[in-house]
Design a protein around this motif. Structure first.
Motif, short mmCIF file in Angstrom:
data_model
loop_
_atom_site.label_atom_id
_atom_site.label_comp_id
_atom_site.label_asym_id
_atom_site.label_seq_id
_atom_site.Cartn_x
_atom_site.Cartn_y
_atom_site.Cartn_z
N LEU A 82 0.83 -1.20 0.00
CA LEU A 82 0.00 0.00 0.00
C LEU A 82 0.87 1.26 0.00
O LEU A 82 0.54 2.25 -0.65
CB LEU A 82 -0.94 0.00 1.21
N THR A 137 -2.93 5.35 -2.35
CA THR A 137 -3.18 4.99 -0.95
C THR A 137 -3.34 6.26 -0.10
O THR A 137 -2.57 7.22 -0.26
CB THR A 137 -2.02 4.14 -0.40
N LEU A 186 -3.60 2.93 6.97
CA LEU A 186 -3.47 3.09 5.52
C LEU A 186 -4.73 2.54 4.86
O LEU A 186 -5.16 1.42 5.16
CB LEU A 186 -2.25 2.34 5.00
N GLY A 244 -6.52 1.67 1.13
CA GLY A 244 -6.23 1.48 -0.28
C GLY A 244 -7.12 0.41 -0.88
O GLY A 244 -8.20 0.11 -0.35
#
Length: 285
Positions: A253, A259, A266, A268
């Motif tokens: 990611l 992202t 995170l 994504g």
């Protein structure tokens, strides 16, 4: 470039005669220049071993060297009158000494939940044991004294491994060479050891990571609690359900420009189906 002269005919006759003494049916390979040969050896428990023998140019005045898939190799007793059958005889005696070690490893494989190696070689003296609660025990067995207390290393969350490690140190004196390995281990850890899932229980089967294509991460201090771990994140799309190591998915990611990050998470897309995925930016070490 200097061209090596072929061995004399007398050496060929001598080697062929010595192979005859061992038995041609045991020969696996013989190099044309007589630099090496190998025999198939079956020990008393039915294990098959390949004994590789490297012959020096001045054989038999100098001792050959040997190698095999065993935890440690024996030192050859050699004289100018020794023959190949003497090497095989000494190697067979060495295999007899190793039977207790292999019996111990077989006992571990039968009675404990061994994560790896899945198909151990005859030389492998370590096992990674699943203790449950995402905790693992890396055992190193002394091939010279396999019934003794093994060396160990715990892998997993600190809250789980710290009490187990304290118990190991506290109870180490209670290790008994005449007890079964799993009983000794349970006594030291004061912990019920989980059994390996049956082959038919597909819910317990592990799969390869969709990014690194490995089932287990390397055993490495830098990975912290993730060291040696199996895939622990699964895409929520039921038509995808691809599994990943969290650390692999996080690194992937980070390499993607689309992202997004919010606080320590995170956000994504799944590498396979593009459905949303989310992982923390770091994990407990």
């Amino acid at each position: 470039m200097r061209i090596m002269e072929p061995p004399p005919a007398s050496l060929y006759r001598s080697i062929y005669s010595q192979i005859e003494e061992v038995g041609w049916e045991h020969l696996l390979n013989l190099e044309d220049d007589l630099s090496s040969l190998s025999f198939r050896i079956v020990d008393k428990k039915g294990r098959t071993h390949t004994l590789e023998i490297t012959l020096p140019r001045n054989y038999p005045r100098s001792s050959p060297s040997i190698s095999a898939d065993v935890p440690y190799i024996c030192e050859l007793e050699w004289s100018k009158n020794s023959r190949l059958k003497d090497i095989v005889r000494q190697f067979n005696k060495h295999l007899e000494k190793l039977q207790e070690f292999w019996s111990t490893m077989d006992e571990i494989d039968r009675s404990l939940w061994v994560m790896d190696p899945k198909q151990p070689s005859n030389a492998a003296s370590h096992r990674r044991i699943n203790l449950g609660n995402e905790c693992y025990l890396l055992l190193s067995i002394d091939a010279h004294n396999s019934k003794s207390l093994p060396e160990c290393r715990f892998l997993g969350p600190n809250t789980v491994i710290e009490p187990l490690w304290r118990n190991w140190k506290k109870n180490g004196r209670h290790w008994k060479k005449d007890k079964r390995f799993d009983e000794n281990l349970a006594t030291l850890l004061e912990h019920t050891l989980p059994k390996a899932p049956t082959l038919g229980n597909k819910d317990e089967e592990t799969t390869d990571c969709g990014i690194c294509y490995a089932q287990y991460l390397p055993i490495d201090d830098e990975l912290g609690v993730n060291s040696g771990g199996s895939p622990d994140y699964t895409c929520e799309n039921s038509s995808c359900s691809k599994a990943f190591h969290t650390v692999c998915l996080r690194d992937w990611l980070r390499s993607i420009t689309t992202t997004r990050q919010s606080f320590d998470v995170l956000f994504g897309d799944c590498p396979y189906c593009s459905d949303p995925v989310a992982v923390k930016t770091n994990s407990c070490r």
